[in-house]
Design a protein around this motif. Structure first.
Motif, PDB file in Angstrom:
ATOM      1  N   GLU A 104       0.854  -1.183   0.000  1.00 22.55           N
ATOM      2  CA  GLU A 104       0.000   0.000   0.000  1.00 22.55           C
ATOM      3  C   GLU A 104       0.893   1.238   0.000  1.00 22.55           C
ATOM      4  OE1 GLU A 104      -2.268   0.540   3.563  1.00 22.55           O
ATOM      5  OE2 GLU A 104      -3.648   1.990   2.655  1.00 22.55           O
ATOM      6  N   GLU A 105       0.587   2.137  -0.890  1.00 24.65           N
ATOM      7  CA  GLU A 105       1.284   3.426  -0.933  1.00 24.65           C
ATOM      8  C   GLU A 105       1.313   4.031   0.479  1.00 24.65           C
ATOM      9  OE1 GLU A 105       0.583   7.637  -3.415  1.00 24.65           O
ATOM     10  OE2 GLU A 105      -1.072   6.277  -3.016  1.00 24.65           O
ATOM     11  N   GLY A 106       2.457   4.545   0.883  1.00 23.07           N
ATOM     12  CA  GLY A 106       2.561   5.167   2.202  1.00 23.07           C
ATOM     13  C   GLY A 106       3.109   4.240   3.274  1.00 23.07           C
ATOM     14  N   LEU A 107       3.258   2.950   2.940  1.00 23.46           N
ATOM     15  CA  LEU A 107       3.831   1.999   3.911  1.00 23.46           C
ATOM     16  C   LEU A 107       5.248   2.446   4.272  1.00 23.46           C
ATOM     17  CD1 LEU A 107       3.349  -0.950   5.230  1.00 23.46           C
ATOM     18  CD2 LEU A 107       4.818  -1.748   3.386  1.00 23.46           C
ATOM     19  N   ASP A 108       5.593   2.326   5.549  1.00 22.08           N
ATOM     20  CA  ASP A 108       6.948   2.678   5.976  1.00 22.08           C
ATOM     21  C   ASP A 108       7.974   1.677   5.454  1.00 22.08           C
ATOM     22  OD1 ASP A 108       6.194   4.869   7.485  1.00 22.08           O
ATOM     23  OD2 ASP A 108       5.785   3.652   9.259  1.00 22.08           O
ATOM     24  N   TRP A 109       9.079   2.183   4.944  1.00 22.73           N
ATOM     25  CA  TRP A 109      10.191   1.313   4.547  1.00 22.73           C
ATOM     26  C   TRP A 109      10.657   0.458   5.725  1.00 22.73           C
ATOM     27  CZ3 TRP A 109      14.337   1.759   0.450  1.00 22.73           C
ATOM     28  CH2 TRP A 109      13.803   2.241  -0.748  1.00 22.73           C
ATOM     29  N   GLU A 110      10.584   1.036   6.908  1.00 18.35           N
ATOM     30  CA  GLU A 110      11.028   0.282   8.088  1.00 18.35           C
ATOM     31  C   GLU A 110      10.227  -0.998   8.279  1.00 18.35           C
ATOM     32  OE1 GLU A 110      11.090   3.589  11.074  1.00 18.35           O
ATOM     33  OE2 GLU A 110      12.885   2.480  11.740  1.00 18.35           O
ATOM     34  N   ILE A 111       8.939  -0.914   7.976  1.00  9.43           N
ATOM     35  CA  ILE A 111       8.083  -2.103   8.119  1.00  9.43           C
ATOM     36  C   ILE A 111       8.481  -3.149   7.085  1.00  9.43           C
ATOM     37  CG2 ILE A 111       5.702  -2.928   7.818  1.00  9.43           C
ATOM     38  CD1 ILE A 111       4.763  -0.384   9.199  1.00  9.43           C
ATOM     39  N   LEU A 112       8.623  -2.700   5.831  1.00 17.87           N
ATOM     40  CA  LEU A 112       9.017  -3.644   4.781  1.00 17.87           C
ATOM     41  C   LEU A 112      10.410  -4.218   5.057  1.00 17.87           C
ATOM     42  CD1 LEU A 112       8.192  -4.966   2.127  1.00 17.87           C
ATOM     43  CD2 LEU A 112       9.227  -3.046   0.906  1.00 17.87           C
ATOM     44  N   ASP A 113      11.267  -3.392   5.605  1.00 18.32           N
ATOM     45  CA  ASP A 113      12.613  -3.840   5.958  1.00 18.32           C
ATOM     46  C   ASP A 113      12.553  -4.963   6.999  1.00 18.32           C
ATOM     47  OD1 ASP A 113      15.494  -3.651   5.958  1.00 18.32           O
ATOM     48  OD2 ASP A 113      15.347  -2.594   7.871  1.00 18.32           O
ATOM     49  N   LYS A 114      11.709  -4.794   7.998  1.00 19.92           N
ATOM     50  CA  LYS A 114      11.544  -5.835   9.028  1.00 19.92           C
ATOM     51  C   LYS A 114      11.005  -7.124   8.400  1.00 19.92           C
ATOM     52  CE  LYS A 114      10.398  -3.275  13.231  1.00 19.92           C
ATOM     53  NZ  LYS A 114       9.307  -2.975  14.166  1.00 19.92           N
ATOM     54  N   ILE A 115      10.030  -6.958   7.495  1.00 21.68           N
ATOM     55  CA  ILE A 115       9.395  -8.125   6.876  1.00 21.68           C
ATOM     56  C   ILE A 115      10.401  -8.893   6.019  1.00 21.68           C
ATOM     57  CG2 ILE A 115       7.663  -8.849   5.168  1.00 21.68           C
ATOM     58  CD1 ILE A 115       5.921  -6.474   6.162  1.00 21.68           C
ATOM     59  N   THR A 116      11.161  -8.169   5.203  1.00 21.66           N
ATOM     60  CA  THR A 116      12.109  -8.876   4.327  1.00 21.66           C
ATOM     61  C   THR A 116      13.245  -9.485   5.153  1.00 21.66           C
ATOM     62  OG1 THR A 116      13.207  -6.767   3.799  1.00 21.66           O
ATOM     63  CG2 THR A 116      11.580  -7.577   2.218  1.00 21.66           C
ATOM     64  N   THR A 117      13.600  -8.851   6.265  1.00 23.12           N
ATOM     65  CA  THR A 117      14.599  -9.452   7.161  1.00 23.12           C
ATOM     66  C   THR A 117      14.076 -10.774   7.728  1.00 23.12           C
ATOM     67  OG1 THR A 117      15.468  -7.271   7.722  1.00 23.12           O
ATOM     68  CG2 THR A 117      15.988  -9.057   9.245  1.00 23.12           C
ATOM     69  N   SER A 118      12.816 -10.784   8.133  1.00 28.00           N
ATOM     70  CA  SER A 118      12.185 -12.020   8.629  1.00 28.00           C
ATOM     71  C   SER A 118      12.151 -13.099   7.558  1.00 28.00           C
ATOM     72  CB  SER A 118      10.733 -11.761   9.038  1.00 28.00           C
ATOM     73  OG  SER A 118      10.674 -11.012  10.189  1.00 28.00           O
ATOM     74  N   MET A 119      11.817 -12.687   6.336  1.00 31.65           N
ATOM     75  CA  MET A 119      11.738 -13.672   5.243  1.00 31.65           C
ATOM     76  C   MET A 119      13.096 -14.296   4.988  1.00 31.65           C
ATOM     77  SD  MET A 119       9.173 -11.938   2.451  1.00 31.65           S
ATOM     78  CE  MET A 119       8.766 -13.497   1.633  1.00 31.65           C
ATOM     79  N   ALA A 120      14.128 -13.453   4.994  1.00 34.59           N
ATOM     80  CA  ALA A 120      15.479 -13.955   4.736  1.00 34.59           C
ATOM     81  C   ALA A 120      15.881 -14.954   5.826  1.00 34.59           C
ATOM     82  CB  ALA A 120      16.457 -12.787   4.681  1.00 34.59           C
ATOM     83  N   LYS A 121      15.578 -14.593   7.069  1.00 32.32           N
ATOM     84  CA  LYS A 121      15.922 -15.463   8.205  1.00 32.32           C
ATOM     85  C   LYS A 121      15.144 -16.786   8.116  1.00 32.32           C
ATOM     86  CE  LYS A 121      16.003 -15.208  13.214  1.00 32.32           C
ATOM     87  NZ  LYS A 121      15.357 -14.563  14.360  1.00 32.32           N
TER      88      LYS A 121
END
Lengths: 339, 339
Positions: A104-121
């Motif tokens: 969604e437009e306006g989502l914080d990069w920090e949130i996506l950063d946390k999510i992709t970090t979780s996915m990688a782990k």
């Protein structure tokens, strides 16, 4: 399906529940049109036949969990483990994952950063590689923060053929541990309840591989949306036999019991994300159980019941107080957006 | 990426555009974390190595097009053909498709019925099977009607190795037909403009297979989000050479020109859904072109330019009036939710 029956019907939350409404939607709007023998099996993953690689498995799931972060995991962990597990319960070693974001437009990069970090782990811990992806962005208000699709490719273990056709009366039904925690962890976060319940979200392949080595496993499924009850009802339906479950053997933690009661939920229908239900040969059940108990994800494994000649197509629960009740398929949606 | 750079940044529509913003998002939040040699190639599909089947291809895309139905297609057609084409441009014969729906509560069954009918028709015409799927429903207002993810599995043609590394100065650049119609068809429907522009949405495998038989194809990509300009810029960047395009050779229909002008758009950046850009050996280009012209999807095929030693990493357009201009990568988002 006749056009008159489609007219004026609306998609309801229950059509995403894993229960009766979802089955009917899939049957009525998809199965006949997309018709092919692989899809018609409606297994957790499709076994692909003409790729030159006879034992390839392929699966997909979209994740819309709300909230994105919950005790024990987040949408990223879920998206990797969910797809890893859909391959695992087919007896396929998960190898490759795709990941596709709708943001969604306006989502914080920090949130996506946390999510992709979780996915990688999660991918590292499940020993899969995220090999291809896609990112779409929609206007603010056109999606709720982030949705993720993962699809997965795995390899069926050599010589393994799990099939509902092998299920026979006397077969044992085993689960690897306590139930209901994923759904309740998400609910507690969503509704701001204070509980100590954590999601059981975990990759099941290592555990399942250790079970498959014993032999005697006939069928597996992971009790996610719709919970243990839904998987048991499906097994009863597709095998054509009955199922008897011993309530005393069901691993349910005290906090799950009490929180479910407060919410008016039955833990049997609550989603799990690190659980597998296996139907096994009667003679191998004890050995499989002992193997499971040696794995971190199987410490609370339990033989919860068996396949019966009686009550064909039905699941009967022997209650703690000695009574019997029929476990029905989920009608409506207990907990929307749980995965 | 340093945490300070992530803080306070927001996801913008341009992060889904296929342009510079999307590249930077992927690089900064995904590539390093998910790091593996397959993903790092950033090809349209991943070539999987350790499945026992060395020439397997795997791809994923989510579709969020708005509106769901547009002249020449709908989200269903798009979801099947888009994934079919991502496999095709890798030189892989598309075989299997997964399909995963995220539906908004309240959506009419009639709409979903139309979409799944389109998907079934598109799958038949592309000769792929939809073998596995998933359905999620979110509350009204949490998604915009329907989003679809399709992932695909295909088989790389025997002995074929397309690679950016093969690209050399003198190589020709071919496209199979007119550009810009998909994006403009969607825009015209969205904005309620009356035009006769139809989306070019189509499955490319049959055409591409006929091209591959000739030999001499070094690299292919489909110019979807970000259009022809974006693909050319990518080719210039990854090959390390320059590209010269002859504007007179670009197949652009009169109605696309005029409608683009009204909207202030450059057709070079507008999405296509039935187009392939191929970099070919100089000596084979004419023969490949003649093959393409025999196929319904290649009647307007054209050699639009070539790889040059000069202008390394840049795309130079020789304009109709004889001038030259640099074609830059897309900054921002011209047309959100076009696919």
């Amino acid at each position: 399906m006749k056009k008159t029956e489609i007219k004026n019907r609306k998609i309801l939350l229950s059509h995403g529940s894993g229960g009766i409404a979802m089955s009917s939607l899939i049957k009525e709007l998809m199965l006949d049109k997309f018709d092919n023998p692989i899809l018609r099996l409606l297994t957790d993953s499709a076994v692909l036949k003409s790729t030159g690689e006879k034992n390839l498995c392929f699966t997909t799931d979209s994740y819309v969990v709300n909230p994105l972060f919950f005790p024990g995991g987040d949408i990223g962990t879920l998206a990797v483990n969910g797809t890893v597990n859909d391959l695992s319960v087919m007896g396929a070693k998960p190898l490759y994952i795709s990941c596709s974001f709708i943001l969604e437009e306006g989502l914080d990069w920090e949130i996506l950063d946390k999510i992709t970090t979780s996915m990688a782990k999660a991918a590292r811990s499940a020993r899969v590689q995220i090999v291809t992806g896609d990112t779409k962005v929609v206007e603010k208000g056109s999606a709720d923060k982030a949705f993720i699709n993962t699809s997965g490719v795995g390899i069926l273990q050599k010589g393994l053929t799990l099939s509902k056709k092998k299920i026979k009366p006397g077969d044992k039904i085993i689960i690897n541990g306590e139930i209901g925690s994923h759904g309740l962890a998400v609910m507690s976060k969503r509704e701001n309840f204070k509980t100590n319940i954590k999601s059981d979200c975990a990759p099941l392949w290592e555990l399942i591989e250790s079970m498959l080595i014993v032999g005697g496993i006939k069928f597996m499924r992971d009790p996610t949306r719709g919970g243990v009850a839904t998987v048991l009802c499906e097994i009863a339906e597709i095998s054509g036999f009955g199922i008897k479950i011993d309530e005393r053997k069901l691993p349910i933690h005290e906090n799950v019991y009490s929180f479910s009661e407060i919410l008016g939920l039955d833990p049997l229908y609550v989603a799990n994300e690190g659980k597998v239900i296996a139907v096994t040969n009667k003679d191998k059940a004890a050995f499989i159980l002992s193997k499971m108990k040696k794995h971190a994800l199987g410490k609370e494994a339990s033989i919860i019941g068996e396949i019966t000649k009686e009550n064909k197509g039905k699941v009967v629960l022997e209650t703690i107080v000695g009574g019997e009740r029929i476990v029905d398929r989920l009608v409506g949606d207990q907990l929307p957006r749980i995965c």
